[in-house]
Design a protein around this motif. Structure first.
Motif, PDB file in Angstrom:
ATOM      1  N   ASN A   1      -1.830   3.314  -6.745  1.00  0.00           N
ATOM      2  CA  ASN A   1      -2.958   3.398  -5.809  1.00  0.00           C
ATOM      3  C   ASN A   1      -4.254   2.875  -6.410  1.00  0.00           C
ATOM      4  OD1 ASN A   1      -1.605   4.309  -3.574  1.00  0.00           O
ATOM      5  ND2 ASN A   1      -1.880   6.456  -4.064  1.00  0.00           N
TER       6      ASN A   1
ATOM      7  N   GLN B   1       0.837  -1.194   0.000  1.00  0.00           N
ATOM      8  CA  GLN B   1       0.000   0.000   0.000  1.00  0.00           C
ATOM      9  C   GLN B   1       0.876   1.250   0.000  1.00  0.00           C
ATOM     10  OE1 GLN B   1      -3.501   0.013  -0.107  1.00  0.00           O
ATOM     11  NE2 GLN B   1      -3.075  -2.110  -0.603  1.00  0.00           N
TER      12      GLN B   1
ATOM     13  N   LYS C   1       0.850   7.828   2.652  1.00  0.00           N
ATOM     14  CA  LYS C   1       0.379   9.176   2.342  1.00  0.00           C
ATOM     15  C   LYS C   1       1.473  10.192   2.676  1.00  0.00           C
ATOM     16  CE  LYS C   1      -4.465   8.249   2.907  1.00  0.00           C
ATOM     17  NZ  LYS C   1      -4.947   8.010   1.641  1.00  0.00           N
TER      18      LYS C   1
ATOM     19  N   SER D   1       3.397   3.923  -4.722  1.00  0.00           N
ATOM     20  CA  SER D   1       2.369   4.965  -4.652  1.00  0.00           C
ATOM     21  C   SER D   1       1.712   5.247  -5.996  1.00  0.00           C
ATOM     22  CB  SER D   1       2.955   6.251  -4.076  1.00  0.00           C
ATOM     23  OG  SER D   1       3.994   6.740  -4.916  1.00  0.00           O
TER      24      SER D   1
END
Length: 119
Positions: A111, A4, A7, A108
């Motif tokens: 996503n 994942q 952020k 990233s």
């Protein structure tokens, strides 16, 4: 499950355009085993079709032996672990990630692809 994205862990990119296309282009042109061909569709727009080296181009299956667009190759590479092995874990691949500004979180850019099932 695919890794994942974190952020707020993105550095500034020195690359213009779509990161998925950039990664797919890198895989097609710098990691052995791929052959990219420029094609023109019926509307006159150019695009790239990337074939696995040695496959029969007329019977190649989309998503297995051929990919229409560098971004599709990049998503396949992510889902199958090919991206990790041939980009994230290599010195030259790390340089690409730095240019994209994602060296601290190389997943990233996937996503949206992360919501799909990993192959």
């Amino acid at each position: 499950n695919p890794p994942q994205a974190k952020k707020g862990s993105r550095s500034k990119s020195s690359v213009k355009g779509c990161p998925l296309q950039y990664v797919g282009n890198y895989i097609a042109n710098h990691v052995g085993g791929w052959d990219a061909k420029q094609r023109t569709n019926s509307l006159g727009f150019d695009h790239y079709v990337i074939y696995r080296t040695g496959c029969d181009k007329k019977s190649a299956l989309e998503g297995k032996d051929k990919f229409t667009g560098y971004d599709e190759l990049a998503v396949w590479a992510f889902k199958t672990g090919y991206y990790t092995k041939h980009v994230v874990e290599t010195e030259e691949g790390t340089e690409i990630l730095e240019k994209l500004g994602i060296e601290s979180d190389p997943y990233s850019i996937f996503n949206n692809a992360a919501n799909q099932t990993q192959l």
